[in-house]
Design an enzyme around this catalytic site. Structure first.
Site, mmCIF file in Angstrom:
data_model
loop_
_atom_site.group_PDB
_atom_site.id
_atom_site.type_symbol
_atom_site.label_atom_id
_atom_site.label_comp_id
_atom_site.label_asym_id
_atom_site.label_seq_id
_atom_site.Cartn_x
_atom_site.Cartn_y
_atom_site.Cartn_z
ATOM 1 N N GLY A 113 0.838 -1.204 0.000
ATOM 2 C CA GLY A 113 0.000 0.000 0.000
ATOM 3 C C GLY A 113 0.869 1.249 0.000
ATOM 4 N N ARG A 162 19.245 11.272 -4.181
ATOM 5 C CA ARG A 162 20.235 12.351 -4.009
ATOM 6 C C ARG A 162 21.460 11.866 -3.223
ATOM 7 N NH1 ARG A 162 17.637 17.750 -4.668
ATOM 8 N NH2 ARG A 162 19.146 18.523 -3.183
ATOM 9 N N ARG A 166 0.952 -5.032 -5.116
ATOM 10 C CA ARG A 166 1.050 -6.244 -4.286
ATOM 11 C C ARG A 166 1.269 -7.399 -5.255
ATOM 12 N NH1 ARG A 166 -0.526 -4.390 0.632
ATOM 13 N NH2 ARG A 166 -2.143 -2.792 0.672
ATOM 14 N N PHE A 167 2.311 -8.164 -5.036
ATOM 15 C CA PHE A 167 2.708 -9.187 -6.006
ATOM 16 C C PHE A 167 2.976 -10.494 -5.273
ATOM 17 C CE2 PHE A 167 6.357 -10.741 -8.858
ATOM 18 C CZ PHE A 167 5.503 -11.265 -9.802
ATOM 19 N N THR A 208 4.190 2.805 5.398
ATOM 20 C CA THR A 208 2.802 2.324 5.454
ATOM 21 C C THR A 208 2.017 3.197 6.420
ATOM 22 O OG1 THR A 208 1.343 0.558 6.266
ATOM 23 C CG2 THR A 208 3.573 0.552 7.126
ATOM 24 N N ILE A 209 0.786 3.507 6.062
ATOM 25 C CA ILE A 209 -0.025 4.334 6.978
ATOM 26 C C ILE A 209 -0.390 3.561 8.236
ATOM 27 C CG2 ILE A 209 -0.967 5.723 5.091
ATOM 28 C CD1 ILE A 209 -3.687 4.232 5.611
ATOM 29 N N ASP A 210 -0.287 2.223 8.197
ATOM 30 C CA ASP A 210 -0.773 1.396 9.307
ATOM 31 C C ASP A 210 0.074 1.518 10.580
ATOM 32 O OD1 ASP A 210 -2.627 0.491 7.521
ATOM 33 O OD2 ASP A 210 -1.636 -1.416 7.118
ATOM 34 N N ARG A 241 -26.904 12.635 16.209
ATOM 35 C CA ARG A 241 -26.666 11.249 15.784
ATOM 36 C C ARG A 241 -25.329 10.743 16.333
ATOM 37 N NH1 ARG A 241 -27.772 12.300 9.437
ATOM 38 N NH2 ARG A 241 -29.986 11.815 9.394
ATOM 39 N N ARG A 261 -5.278 -2.348 9.023
ATOM 40 C CA ARG A 261 -5.173 -3.802 8.826
ATOM 41 C C ARG A 261 -5.389 -4.520 10.148
ATOM 42 N NH1 ARG A 261 -2.550 -6.620 4.342
ATOM 43 N NH2 ARG A 261 -1.712 -4.645 3.677
ATOM 44 N N ALA A 263 -13.121 11.347 19.793
ATOM 45 C CA ALA A 263 -14.146 10.299 19.663
ATOM 46 C C ALA A 263 -14.554 9.792 21.047
ATOM 47 C CB ALA A 263 -13.603 9.151 18.818
ATOM 48 N N HIS A 269 -23.953 14.561 19.966
ATOM 49 C CA HIS A 269 -23.270 13.787 18.931
ATOM 50 C C HIS A 269 -22.424 12.685 19.577
ATOM 51 C CE1 HIS A 269 -19.990 16.566 20.086
ATOM 52 N NE2 HIS A 269 -19.236 15.497 19.869
ATOM 53 N N HIS A 277 -9.751 4.406 0.907
ATOM 54 C CA HIS A 277 -8.457 4.846 0.376
ATOM 55 C C HIS A 277 -8.264 6.358 0.394
ATOM 56 C CE1 HIS A 277 -8.707 0.685 -0.857
ATOM 57 N NE2 HIS A 277 -7.391 0.704 -0.949
HETATM 58 O O1 F6P Z 1 -1.254 -1.603 4.164
HETATM 59 C C1 F6P Z 1 -1.901 -0.406 4.034
HETATM 60 C C2 F6P Z 1 -3.353 -0.599 3.794
HETATM 61 O O2 F6P Z 1 -3.847 0.669 3.441
HETATM 62 C C3 F6P Z 1 -4.156 -1.203 4.937
HETATM 63 O O3 F6P Z 1 -4.471 -0.276 5.914
HETATM 64 C C4 F6P Z 1 -5.357 -1.735 4.224
HETATM 65 O O4 F6P Z 1 -5.915 -2.825 4.929
HETATM 66 C C5 F6P Z 1 -4.798 -2.193 2.926
HETATM 67 O O5 F6P Z 1 -3.612 -1.456 2.703
HETATM 68 C C6 F6P Z 1 -5.695 -1.983 1.713
HETATM 69 O O6 F6P Z 1 -5.062 -2.555 0.629
HETATM 70 P P1 F6P Z 1 -5.436 -2.303 -0.886
HETATM 71 O O7 F6P Z 1 -4.956 -0.941 -1.266
HETATM 72 O O8 F6P Z 1 -4.707 -3.375 -1.611
HETATM 73 O O9 F6P Z 1 -6.932 -2.388 -0.998
#
Ligand code: F6P
Length: 320
Positions: free
Chosen positions: A12, A26, A73-74, A126-128, A163, A172, A187, A216, A250
């Protein structure tokens, strides 16, 4: 002595990957080392889509989201024969080492290549924020800020309509993004994979808050735990309060990288190339307590995924 380095982004994409690519290119060129960009991660490596990069290729990219190299992803890269063909594509250009920017899956590929005699350095992108060996991965800060902005918007409409709004975020199997967004977004409840989900406590806390006059409610939900729409129905059924669900998807992975991610990407990209030039491979770079560091890739992927910061977990509930 390393002469030619390859670089790819895999899995991702994450905002700030371009800063890492820029710094790596660089740094290599400044050290008289050639650097080659590989398109679309391990897929492009296997398909031999590799070309030399110069500084002009990385100009004007530091503020761009995504990856200029493309990502993929491969799964076939798990096969040794596929990896052998990929290494052949590198060797025929006399590329002798590789920078891999990505998450846990990408690290596994980098480890396998290193085990086959091809030195790699992993850079956490990775954002995770689920990668071991670093407090933060590239992209986490930007995604977090995007999510918090979305929560702020949801709270406006939630408050107008009295609401509850569920916001499902990525991660993930790691609750870092979710719990951090829950705290920064004010939250009322966070549902994360590291803790059992107590639906009765959720219904109770919402009912009590609305009974006390609150207009809310925001529930931050990490993906892969429960269906957001079904949970919204359950909340309505058990509290009598209207509930809507938003799956950010996304949206939270794109956009202009934050200053933090640009700095982190730049520092880690530079370090990765420096290590390879020093003859060090099989490592992944990171930042721990503000200091750059590196560890064996094998160590870092032993216990996947990295768990969220447990100290933060109870905060959304306590502050609700
Ligand atoms: O690994 C980063 C991530 O954005 C996860 O948070 C998410 O579960 C996954 O990728 C989504 O994957 P894809 O872009 O293949 O749908």
């Amino acid at each position: 002595m390393i002469k030619r380095i390859g670089i790819l982004t895999s899995g991702g994409d994450a905002p700030g990957m371009n800063a890492a690519i820029r710094a790596a290119v660089r740094t290599a060129i400044a050290a008289d080392v050639e650097i080659y960009g590989i398109r679309d991660g391990y897929l492009g490596l296997h398909q031999d889509r590799i070309s030399r990069m110069n500084t002009l290729d990385v100009t004007n990219i530091i503020g761009r989201g995504g990856s200029i190299l493309g990502s993929a992803r491969f799964r076939a890269f798990e096969e040794e024969s596929v990896r052998r063909e990929a290494i052949e594509n590198l060797r025929k250009r006399e590329i002798d080492s590789l920078v891999v920017i990505g998450g846990d899956g990408s690290y596994t590929g980098a480890l396998r290549l290193t085990e086959m005699g091809f030195p790699c350095i992993g850079v956490p992108g990775t954002i995770d924020n689920d990668v071991h060996g670093t407090d933060f991965s590239i992209g986490f800060d930007t995604a977090l800020n995007t999510i918090v902005e979305c929560i702020d918007r949801l709270r406006d409409t939630s408050n107008s309509h009295k609401r509850v709004n569920i916001v499902e975020v990525m991660g993930r199997h790691c609750g870092d993004l979710c719990v951090s967004a829950a705290i920064a977004g004010g939250a009322d409840f966070a549902i994360v994979p590291e803790q059992p989900f107590d639906s009765a406590a959720l219904f109770r806390s919402i009912s009590q808050a609305f009974a006390a006059g609150k207009r809310h409610g925001i529930v931050a939900l990490c993906e892969n735990i429960t269906n957001a729409e079904l949970l919204a129905n359950d909340i309505e059924g058990n509290t009598g309060i209207e509930c809507r669900a938003t799956v950010l998807g996304h949206i939270q992975r794109g956009g202009v990288p934050s200053a933090q991610d640009r700095i982190l990407g730049s520092r880690l990209g530079e370090l990765a190339v420096k290590l390879l030039i020093d003859g060090i491979g099989g490592q992944c770079v990171g930042i721990v307590n503000g200091e750059l560091t590196h560890n064996g890739i094998a160590e870092s992927i032993k216990s996947l995924p990295r768990k969220f910061d447990a100290k933060l977990a109870a905060l959304p509930l306590r502050l609700a």
